[in-house]
Design a protein around this motif. Structure first.
Motif, PDB file in Angstrom:
ATOM      1  N   ALA A  10       0.835  -1.206   0.000  1.00  0.00           N
ATOM      2  CA  ALA A  10       0.000   0.000   0.000  1.00  0.00           C
ATOM      3  C   ALA A  10       0.869   1.255   0.000  1.00  0.00           C
ATOM      4  CB  ALA A  10      -0.931  -0.007   1.211  1.00  0.00           C
ATOM      5  N   ALA A  13       2.377   1.864  -3.427  1.00  0.00           N
ATOM      6  CA  ALA A  13       1.417   2.445  -4.361  1.00  0.00           C
ATOM      7  C   ALA A  13       1.138   3.899  -4.034  1.00  0.00           C
ATOM      8  CB  ALA A  13       0.116   1.649  -4.336  1.00  0.00           C
ATOM      9  N   ASP A  14       1.083   4.227  -2.744  1.00  0.00           N
ATOM     10  CA  ASP A  14       0.747   5.579  -2.341  1.00  0.00           C
ATOM     11  C   ASP A  14       1.813   6.590  -2.730  1.00  0.00           C
ATOM     12  OD1 ASP A  14      -1.630   4.834  -1.313  1.00  0.00           O
ATOM     13  OD2 ASP A  14      -0.917   4.612   0.757  1.00  0.00           O
ATOM     14  N   PRO A 176      -1.811   1.986 -10.144  1.00  0.00           N
ATOM     15  CA  PRO A 176      -1.368   2.955  -9.129  1.00  0.00           C
ATOM     16  C   PRO A 176      -0.674   4.178  -9.704  1.00  0.00           C
ATOM     17  CG  PRO A 176       0.108   1.075  -9.169  1.00  0.00           C
ATOM     18  CD  PRO A 176      -1.039   0.734 -10.072  1.00  0.00           C
ATOM     19  N   ASP A 195      -4.344   1.554  -5.500  1.00  0.00           N
ATOM     20  CA  ASP A 195      -3.775   0.246  -5.215  1.00  0.00           C
ATOM     21  C   ASP A 195      -4.884  -0.799  -5.300  1.00  0.00           C
ATOM     22  OD1 ASP A 195      -2.521  -1.973  -4.269  1.00  0.00           O
ATOM     23  OD2 ASP A 195      -2.172  -1.210  -2.235  1.00  0.00           O
ATOM     24  N   THR A 197      -5.038  -3.777  -4.523  1.00  0.00           N
ATOM     25  CA  THR A 197      -5.174  -4.729  -3.416  1.00  0.00           C
ATOM     26  C   THR A 197      -6.183  -4.241  -2.390  1.00  0.00           C
ATOM     27  OG1 THR A 197      -3.356  -3.744  -2.151  1.00  0.00           O
ATOM     28  CG2 THR A 197      -2.790  -5.474  -3.730  1.00  0.00           C
ATOM     29  N   THR A 217      -0.466  -7.317 -13.215  1.00  0.00           N
ATOM     30  CA  THR A 217       0.414  -6.504 -12.375  1.00  0.00           C
ATOM     31  C   THR A 217       1.877  -6.853 -12.640  1.00  0.00           C
ATOM     32  OG1 THR A 217       0.211  -8.116 -10.591  1.00  0.00           O
ATOM     33  CG2 THR A 217      -1.341  -6.283 -10.591  1.00  0.00           C
ATOM     34  N   THR A 222       1.730  -9.063  -5.658  1.00  0.00           N
ATOM     35  CA  THR A 222       0.616  -8.134  -5.847  1.00  0.00           C
ATOM     36  C   THR A 222      -0.541  -8.807  -6.553  1.00  0.00           C
ATOM     37  OG1 THR A 222       2.203  -6.307  -6.010  1.00  0.00           O
ATOM     38  CG2 THR A 222      -0.037  -5.882  -6.766  1.00  0.00           C
TER      39      THR A 222
END
Length: 366
Positions: A10, A13-14, A176, A195, A197, A217, A222
């Motif tokens: 996470a 992706a952020d 992302p 993201d 997920t 992906t 992932t």
């Protein structure tokens, strides 16, 4: 395979995100900032033109403070007049000045107000219009295709799926990277930045109402987490996932994927085949590249073929799909063809070839 924690992925992706958002395909409309700048320039032109008109006829105006009107006074008069402030300290006294105010300055004042009010309304309604468009898109979206990952594999998979007649309006891309989503929307697809997920990101892509989900992906771990999340949200959708390493394929199937494509092993087999038989390698590569040379497609059995054997029909049949079984062309269980069967055949294709109704290209391993 050891899976890293969900929080680690996470955070990765952020790094590319400011917020999760949905982007619809671009329309041929100027950006709000460009519209504001253009209209401000138009308003400035109107202001300058009005000031010079007043200055050219400055002898027809009177300044209550010092009498004559100079260039600064002309700009001041134009400003307070166009903005309808009207302090009254500078007034037209001659007939020509009053005539100019009636037939020239007043229309310019109306134009000035239209430009400013129109700009304000445009900016205020831009967000409302975009939200209305987004809500309409969500309402109409049903049985669509969600592609997670808009890299080489995702793009190639989309090209194959679109060849079956699927419209771009029925495709949602999740990635992302904002640059990848910008590229997707430029191609006419709706995009969701986030993201995959995370269940809230997939719900923004309306995964719970999707018919098929393509997971392409960059990382195998992932792909596993995305598959688990997608299957939890949608139990009925067909999920096709790609992994790099063959040892991770069983884990993808346990996570809920219906079909798993192993890219690394497939590329390795193609390399080995090309070494042993370059001609065979060229044929396999031709089959992988859709739209030219040879294509492998799945089509229904037509009425004229019912009751005949595989070798008795015109197309080159590789396999027969009967129910949930895939039978080889030489399998004795095939026997005579049924109307409910589907045939996997190799056909000659050209760049302009379109897939006929009922036919669909097989997934290509990219």
């Amino acid at each position: 395979m050891k899976l890293p924690g969900h929080d680690v992925i996470a955070r990765q992706a952020d790094e590319h995100l400011v917020t999760h958002q949905v982007k619809l395909p671009r329309q041929t409309v100027e950006r709000p900032i460009r519209q504001v700048v253009k209209r401000l320039l138009m308003a400035l032109v109107v202001l300058v033109a009005t000031a010079f008109i007043v200055y050219l006829d400055r002898d027809g105006y009177n300044d209550n403070s010092d009498g004559p009107v100079d260039l600064l006074d002309a700009f001041y008069y134009a400003t307070v007049t166009l903005s309808t402030t009207g302090y009254g300290d500078i007034t037209p006294v001659s007939d020509s000045a009053r005539f100019t105010n009636i037939f020239v300055v007043t229309p310019l004042r109306v134009m000035f107000l239209i430009i400013l009010v129109g700009t304000t309304l445009e900016v205020l309604t831009e967000r409302t219009r975009e939200e209305w468009r987004l809500n309409r898109w969500r309402t109409a979206l049903r049985d669509h295709t969600v592609v997670i990952g808009f890299g080489t594999k995702g793009k190639s998979a989309l090209q194959t799926v679109l060849a079956t007649g699927l419209s771009k309006e029925q495709v949602v891309v999740v990635d992302p990277s904002s640059k990848a989503i910008d590229a997707a929307t430029a191609h006419g697809y709706a995009g969701v930045i986030g993201d995959a997920t995370r269940s809230d990101v997939l719900r923004r892509a309306e995964v719970h109402r999707a018919r098929q989900i393509i997971i392409a992906t960059q990382r195998d771990d992932t792909a596993v987490l995305v598959t688990l999340t997608a299957r939890q949200i949608n139990r009925a959708a067909k999920i096709v996932a790609a992994v790099r390493e063959e040892e991770n394929a069983p884990l993808l199937k346990q996570s809920g994927a219906d079909v798993v494509i192993t890219s690394a092993s497939a590329a390795g087999r193609l390399l080995g085949l090309s070494v042993l038989s370059p001609a065979a390698g060229m044929v396999m590569e031709d089959l992988i590249q859709q739209g030219s040379g040879l294509d492998i497609v799945e089509r229904p059995v037509i009425k004229a073929e019912v009751g005949r054997g595989v070798r008795e029909i015109d197309d080159l049949v590789v396999s027969v799909v009967r129910g949930h079984r895939v039978l080889g062309y030489d399998d004795p269980a095939v026997g005579e063809l049924h109307l409910t069967d589907r045939l996997i055949t190799i056909v000659r294709a050209t760049p302009s070839t379109k897939v006929a109704p009922g036919m669909r290209p097989l997934p290509q391993d990219q």
